[in-house]
Design an enzyme around this catalytic site. Structure first.
Site, PDB file in Angstrom:
ATOM      1  N   ASP A 122     -34.792 -18.591  -2.898  1.00 35.04           N
ATOM      2  CA  ASP A 122     -36.170 -18.783  -2.132  1.00 35.04           C
ATOM      3  C   ASP A 122     -37.374 -18.439  -2.799  1.00 35.04           C
ATOM      4  O   ASP A 122     -38.574 -18.810  -2.631  1.00 35.04           O
ATOM      5  CB  ASP A 122     -35.990 -18.076  -0.669  1.00 35.04           C
ATOM      6  CG  ASP A 122     -35.965 -16.605  -0.785  1.00 35.04           C
ATOM      7  OD1 ASP A 122     -35.129 -16.143  -1.390  1.00 35.04           O
ATOM      8  OD2 ASP A 122     -36.600 -15.995  -0.333  1.00 35.04           O
ATOM      9  N   ASP A 169     -25.379 -16.122  -2.974  1.00 37.66           N
ATOM     10  CA  ASP A 169     -25.459 -15.402  -1.649  1.00 37.66           C
ATOM     11  C   ASP A 169     -25.424 -16.331  -0.490  1.00 37.66           C
ATOM     12  O   ASP A 169     -25.216 -15.865   0.531  1.00 37.66           O
ATOM     13  CB  ASP A 169     -26.623 -14.441  -1.574  1.00 37.66           C
ATOM     14  CG  ASP A 169     -26.627 -13.305  -2.648  1.00 37.66           C
ATOM     15  OD1 ASP A 169     -25.363 -12.770  -2.777  1.00 37.66           O
ATOM     16  OD2 ASP A 169     -27.779 -12.796  -2.972  1.00 37.66           O
ATOM     17  N   ARG A 204      -1.463   1.334   0.221  1.00 34.46           N
ATOM     18  CA  ARG A 204      -3.147   1.896  -0.023  1.00 34.46           C
ATOM     19  C   ARG A 204      -3.919   1.113   0.872  1.00 34.46           C
ATOM     20  O   ARG A 204      -3.736  -0.119   1.229  1.00 34.46           O
ATOM     21  CB  ARG A 204      -3.325   1.738  -1.456  1.00 34.46           C
ATOM     22  CG  ARG A 204      -2.736   2.729  -2.411  1.00 34.46           C
ATOM     23  CD  ARG A 204      -3.296   2.653  -3.777  1.00 34.46           C
ATOM     24  NE  ARG A 204      -2.666   3.629  -4.569  1.00 34.46           N
ATOM     25  CZ  ARG A 204      -2.552   3.680  -5.849  1.00 34.46           C
ATOM     26  NH1 ARG A 204      -2.539   2.539  -6.573  1.00 34.46           N
ATOM     27  NH2 ARG A 204      -2.083   4.846  -6.540  1.00 34.46           N
ATOM     28  N   MET A 655       1.729 -29.760  -9.762  1.00 33.40           N
ATOM     29  CA  MET A 655       1.002 -28.602  -9.854  1.00 33.40           C
ATOM     30  C   MET A 655      -0.256 -28.857  -8.981  1.00 33.40           C
ATOM     31  O   MET A 655      -0.803 -27.760  -8.695  1.00 33.40           O
ATOM     32  CB  MET A 655       0.484 -28.389 -11.454  1.00 33.40           C
ATOM     33  CG  MET A 655      -0.333 -29.464 -12.037  1.00 33.40           C
ATOM     34  SD  MET A 655      -0.860 -29.060 -13.577  1.00 33.40           S
ATOM     35  CE  MET A 655      -2.172 -27.752 -13.062  1.00 33.40           C
TER      36      MET A 655
END
Length: 772
Positions: A122, A169, A204, A655
């Site tokens: 922007d 973003d 974890r 694949m």
């Protein structure tokens, strides 16, 4: 015919002869920028304009000299698969000053450049708009200083600007996706998938920081794509006490025998007091409150790196061509615009309207794509206690039908969890309709689908069996398990199955239940939907494989590769994969070809090779022609190319169906299945009368698909006339309009249909009305 003639006339009117276009990349780099630059250069040259690289962004425009260089067709070869931006990008303080913009204007006038294509965020686009607003005054000042004469000022009196948003973003309003976002999500998900294996081994907790100083799109969508336990984004600062809620959630997940926890944090995450939330703070919190072994991973600039995804290449190529068309159509009264994507449709939006919406910060929450993802994550992330759930007393069955497609499991997970939240009892059917009539049906719970999002194939199992021969047994199983609604996720067999079941309602009341089909097939050959779950993953497999195959010829003599793709009679994978991989020619069933076309293509490739191109790529859909097989085309090219190039062939095979689903397929599968279950809930309430469900109208047996800008529920009986059942393809396919674009970028002379190009419209119109 009249429409075609009008279209051709319009395209001819958009001649770029005598015009000069400058293309630059500015601000942060993003994967896919090179594909956009390539498209602008080649489309610009195609229409007769001169195209200039402006190296190093606005700094190169200010400095001039060698930084502004005329581009040739060959100068953008081998650029498509390269990450970052090969023409360079820089943040330029000098351009922010009036003196800097005066220098830039002088450099452009010297070269007669009056059309700018700016690829950036922007800030870069705002600077471009200011430059345009000042243009007349800058020319007058240059004349007063004696740097240009009156004639030069008159010849360059108008400056036209078109922007493309390049930002990982996805922080720009008016577009569903910005260039680079999908590739950044690929990098994040690759890391998360790798981390989840080690986290599970040691039980974890991992805290991952992703980019997004002011926009949490990457954090939110990656959390949705990997099923993260918690996500923190700047747009939604958590209320006081969030720490206790998060720890409680992590503890509950471990109690459900989940061996790992994933927390994703946007780098700009803040709490309700505007205090930054850091990964180290979260780690200390989890360790002190729960005692879990916790690790922190900061992804950093790895998210900007790597080769662009197929989606970003296609998006950037489409937007690049659209940008050139917008420049050719621009007039003095036309405002600077941004070309962007809404649903599956290219649109043009007033640049400053978009920038002003972004500057409002919180308005990002109301951008369609962001809002949809946020609502879906909220829906799937919290498992309420059974006592808190509504009790609908409805049983909903989910099954996969047809060939496996990456993203099916994400769709099943979403359907199961949304169904449970809606108060339904969810049932899983193994092995499609075959498992249905054999009674392979069992209840499936919230915890049963944990970890399914990133799994390829179909965990439920899927087969191509159709229900027509087993209607009695399927009806019996519906009675035994008291099934009140069906969600069928699959390919062409899935929609055939729903059509057969709905047609049998007159004979079997058991089939008078709401049923909805969600398209999931790598072939993307489902009528009623522009996109299918699994197609994006297959496109990425094709694109990356073609990249490697082309690279294998690096440094050797000139070589052409003949690649066969899947798709049955549908040429989607070959055509769109060819656009993403930079193919020279693509052969498909929908566009018949003969020996003269093959000969012409060989001659075209021969001419390109003589200009210095080292590698050629030819894609062929597996059923494009029964006589002109892959072997035949390989032998023909080998014989006719003797002395100029040699050939190699490769059949990609299954694949294309394997591997972990792409971020797009995970999120698309998740969102479309959630929407399907919500539709089922509404139909169940509408059709529940006298203690039973009875639904036998056309609108209770639907396909949910994306049509241009909207997700729409369409009765399957109404779609029958739109289908070529003999070849298992829709009679009209939107992506065929991309083929001329692919040919133009491969240096073929062709007629390009501009009737579907974007038209300038206000930002508020982009937000579509909700379909049913």
């Amino acid at each position: 015919m009249a429409k075609q003639q009008d279209t051709r006339k319009l395209f001819e009117d958009l001649s770029g002869a005598g015009k000069s276009i400058g293309v630059l990349t500015s601000g942060g780099d993003a994967q896919g920028m090179n594909a956009a630059v390539r498209a602008v250069v080649r489309m610009g040259i195609y229409v007769g304009a001169k195209v200039y690289f402006i190296h190093e962004g606005y700094q190169g425009m200010v400095d001039g000299g060698d930084n502004i260089e005329e581009a040739s067709w060959e100068s953008v070869s081998s650029m498509l698969q390269v990450g970052g931006t090969v023409i360079g990008s820089a943040r330029c303080k000098e351009f922010r000053s009036h003196e800097g913009r005066l220098k830039a204007a002088h450099q452009l006038v010297l070269r007669g450049i009056t059309n700018l294509c700016v690829i950036g965020g922007d800030g870069s686009l705002t600077g471009a708009n200011l430059f345009r607003e000042e243009w007349s005054g800058l020319l007058e000042e240059l004349v007063r200083q004696g740097l240009i004469d009156e004639e030069a000022a008159q010849n360059n009196s108008e400056l036209h600007i078109v922007g493309m948003v390049g930002s990982i973003d996805n922080d720009f309003c008016g577009t569903d996706m910005t260039i680079g976002t999908d590739s950044a999500l690929h990098r994040i998900i690759e890391v998360v998938d790798a981390i989840m294996t080690t986290a599970q081994s040691h039980q974890r907790t991992f805290v991952l920081e992703v980019m997004g100083r002011h926009c949490g799109y990457l954090a939110l969508v990656s959390a949705l794509a990997c099923g993260a336990d918690w996500v923190l984004i700047p747009e939604m600062p958590p209320e006081d006490g969030w720490e206790e809620h998060m720890c409680q959630k992590l503890s509950e997940n471990r109690a459900d025998k989940k061996r790992l926890n994933i927390i994703i944090v946007a780098e700009g995450a803040i709490d309700c007091h505007n205090k930054p939330i850091t990964t180290n703070h979260i780690k200390e919190l989890v360790v002190s409150c729960l005692g879990f072994d916790t690790r922190v991973t900061i992804l950093g600039h790895v998210q900007r790196g790597g080769t662009p995804s197929a989606f970003d290449r296609i998006l950037a190529s489409r937007m690049g061509v659209e940008a050139v068309l917008a420049l050719l159509e621009a007039s003095d009264s036309t405002p600077a615009c941004v070309v962007s994507l809404c649903g599956n449709q290219a649109v043009r939006l007033p640049l400053m309207e978009c920038v002003q919406m972004v500057s409002a910060y919180v308005s990002l929450i109301f951008c369609r794509s962001f809002e949809n993802n946020l609502n879906t994550y909220k829906l799937l992330s919290y498992h309420k206690a059974d006592s808190e759930l509504p009790n609908s007393s409805f049983n909903v069955a989910v099954l996969n039908v047809g060939a496996p497609a990456a993203g099916m499991n994400a769709a099943v997970r979403s359907a199961v969890r949304v169904g449970i939240k809606e108060g339904h009892k969810m049932f899983a059917v193994n092995d499609g309709f075959e498992g249905f009539y054999k009674g392979q049906i069992k209840e499936i719970t919230w915890g049963d689908v944990a970890g399914w999002t990133g799994q390829g194939g179909s965990i439920l199992g899927t087969k191509r069996t159709l229900p027509a021969k087993h209607l009695d047994k399927i009806a019996e199983q519906i009675r035994i398990h008291n099934i009140n609604a069906l969600l069928v996720i699959g390919g062409f067999e899935a929609i055939l199955g729903v059509i057969e079941l709905s047609a049998a309602r007159d004979k079997y009341n058991d089939f008078c239940v709401p049923m909805v089909m969600v398209p999931a097939t790598v072939s993307n050959n489902i009528l009623g939907s522009d996109i299918s779950i699994g197609a994006d993953t297959a496109l990425n497999a094709i694109t990356y494989t073609c990249d490697r195959i082309k690279q294998s010829a690096s440094g050797t003599k000139r070589r052409v590769f003949i690649i066969e793709t899947m798709g049955g009679y549908c040429g989607y994978l070959a055509s769109v994969g060819g656009l993403a991989a930079g193919a020279d020619t693509v052969y498909i069933y929908e566009e018949p070809f003969d020996i003269r076309d093959l000969q012409s293509n060989v001659e075209h490739l021969t001419e390109k090779m003589k200009t210095g191109i080292q590698r050629g790529l030819v894609l062929r859909n597996e059923n494009s022609n029964e006589n002109f097989t892959t072997d035949f085309i390989y032998q023909l090219y080998s014989e006719e190319g003797k002395g100029v190039f040699d050939c190699r062939k490769n059949v990609l095979g299954h694949m294309q169906q394997g591997g972990a689903p792409s971020p797009f397929d995970r999120n698309f599968g998740t969102k479309i299945a959630a929407k399907a279950i919500q539709w089922i809930s509404r139909k169940l309430k509408e059709s529940y009368k006298n203690g039973k469900v009875f639904a036998n109208t056309e609108d209770t047996a639907c396909l949910l698909g994306m049509r241009r800008r909207t997700m729409a529920f369409q009765p399957v009986v109404q779609l029958k006339d739109e289908t070529d059942f003999a070849h298992r393809i829709p009679k009209e396919q939107w992506w065929l309009k991309l083929r001329p674009l692919m040919k133009i970028l491969a240096k073929y002379k062709t007629s390009y249909d501009v009737s579907d190009s974007g038209q300038l419209e206000p930002v508020t119109r982009v937000r579509p009305k909700k379909a049913d």
